[in-house]
Design an enzyme around this catalytic site. Structure first.
Site, mmCIF file in Angstrom:
data_model
loop_
_atom_site.group_PDB
_atom_site.id
_atom_site.type_symbol
_atom_site.label_atom_id
_atom_site.label_comp_id
_atom_site.label_asym_id
_atom_site.label_seq_id
_atom_site.Cartn_x
_atom_site.Cartn_y
_atom_site.Cartn_z
ATOM 1 N N ALA A 212 0.832 -1.209 0.000
ATOM 2 C CA ALA A 212 0.000 0.000 0.000
ATOM 3 C C ALA A 212 0.863 1.254 0.000
ATOM 4 O O ALA A 212 0.548 2.252 -0.665
ATOM 5 C CB ALA A 212 -0.926 -0.009 1.216
ATOM 6 N N HIS B 115 -0.393 11.792 -11.986
ATOM 7 C CA HIS B 115 -0.235 12.675 -10.819
ATOM 8 C C HIS B 115 0.672 13.859 -11.153
ATOM 9 O O HIS B 115 1.865 13.693 -11.412
ATOM 10 C CB HIS B 115 0.358 11.878 -9.652
ATOM 11 C CG HIS B 115 0.484 12.666 -8.382
ATOM 12 N ND1 HIS B 115 -0.308 12.438 -7.278
ATOM 13 C CD2 HIS B 115 1.305 13.693 -8.025
ATOM 14 C CE1 HIS B 115 0.033 13.270 -6.312
ATOM 15 N NE2 HIS B 115 1.011 14.050 -6.747
ATOM 16 N N HIS C 248 -1.545 15.709 -2.021
ATOM 17 C CA HIS C 248 -2.918 16.177 -2.218
ATOM 18 C C HIS C 248 -3.369 17.096 -1.083
ATOM 19 O O HIS C 248 -4.193 17.987 -1.297
ATOM 20 C CB HIS C 248 -3.873 14.983 -2.343
ATOM 21 C CG HIS C 248 -3.768 14.274 -3.662
ATOM 22 N ND1 HIS C 248 -4.361 14.731 -4.814
ATOM 23 C CD2 HIS C 248 -3.119 13.131 -4.007
ATOM 24 C CE1 HIS C 248 -4.101 13.914 -5.808
ATOM 25 N NE2 HIS C 248 -3.350 12.918 -5.341
ATOM 26 N N GLU D 161 3.490 7.089 -11.688
ATOM 27 C CA GLU D 161 2.102 7.558 -11.741
ATOM 28 C C GLU D 161 1.973 8.628 -12.814
ATOM 29 O O GLU D 161 2.154 9.822 -12.546
ATOM 30 C CB GLU D 161 1.658 8.115 -10.380
ATOM 31 C CG GLU D 161 1.598 7.072 -9.277
ATOM 32 C CD GLU D 161 0.985 7.614 -7.980
ATOM 33 O OE1 GLU D 161 0.629 8.815 -7.956
ATOM 34 O OE2 GLU D 161 0.861 6.844 -7.018
#
Length: 283
Positions: free
Chosen positions: A183, A254, A195, A251
């Protein structure tokens, strides 16, 4: 008497003719030698003129970053406070705040100027927390989406600002699904997510059904963003091949707002934000 004089004249004339015939070859030879000397003089550089020197070997220059990009005002560096072994950023409003697995945001940090950018969202017009960004990032995102649209590309915002509490819920859900070690490669620990700064945005397109996937990087939209996002002040925050530096897997969706000047520097030098702060010095 006249006969004697005539004999003398004839003898003189014969002697003169013989002299001319004997001297002629010498005269011709002298002319050839003069011609050869003149020819040699034409092919040699004149003694009073310096010959062109041999060209010097060109010096090979190694490209190095411009000194002007290796300095930055001190206010843009993380100011941190250590609490229970963790480093917390105390100047979280800093547009260049380096948020990662080393530097955390306080759990109560919320950007002051959150606005909803006027761009298409994957979830439509719902007023969700993740539809907000800091105002400077929101305006830049609008410009970027508009430029992409002019190129016939369809970009959709998926997730912007995310509170500490929301990040906490997402992380725990991912841990339940794949375990904490796995994770942590794709979801930030609470407080360690960009974020929460309000400066990061996840982007997708209809080509990948609006989801966040590595395949997005191969779409026309993903390729365009990778090449042009810096023109609007955004950087691809977690690029391929830099996983050991950023701590996160690739990613292509992002993007992080850092302003046009810094985004250009990072893009041109193929640096992550971590690499930039390794070389830049405060002034």
């Amino acid at each position: 008497m006249n006969k004697w004089i005539g004999s003398i004249v004839c003898l003189f004339l014969l002697t003169s003719c013989n002299m001319v015939q004997k001297e002629s070859p010498i005269t011709e030879k002298s002319s050839v030698e003069e011609h050869e000397q003149v020819t040699d003089q034409e092919t040699e550089a004149p003694k009073d003129v310096t010959s062109d020197p041999k060209p010097e070997q060109e010096e090979i220059l190694i490209d190095e970053p411009d000194e002007s990009i290796l300095s930055l005002e001190a206010q843009y560096f993380n100011q941190v406070e250590e609490v229970d072994g963790k480093l917390f950023i105390t100047n979280a409003d800093n547009i260049l705040a380096l948020v990662n697995k080393t530097f955390s945001l306080p759990s109560d940090y919320v950007p002051a100027n959150l606005v909803r950018p006027d761009v298409p969202f994957a979830f439509g017009d719902l007023l969700l927390e993740k539809s907000y960004l800091r105002e400077d990032a929101a305006r830049a995102l609008e410009e970027m989406f508009q430029a992409a649209s002019h190129e016939g590309l369809e970009l959709y915002a998926v997730s912007g600002y995310r509170s500490y509490e929301r990040q906490e819920a997402i992380f725990h859900a991912e841990v339940e699904r794949v375990g904490e070690e796995q994770a942590a490669m794709s979801v930030a620990f609470p407080g360690m997510s960009e974020h929460q700064t309000g400066l990061a945005i996840d982007i997708s397109s209809p080509n990948v059904n609006y989801i966040l996937t590595e395949q997005f990087g191969e779409t026309p939209e993903g390729l365009w963003l990778a090449e042009h996002a810096h023109e609007f002040g955004f950087i691809l925050r977690y690029p391929k091949g830099k996983e050991s530096i950023t701590g996160y897997k690739y990613e292509p969706w992002h993007f992080r707002y850092v302003g046009k000047e810094i985004a250009k520097i990072l893009y041109e030098n193929n640096w992550t934000l971590e690499e930039y702060f390794e070389v830049v010095k405060p002034i």
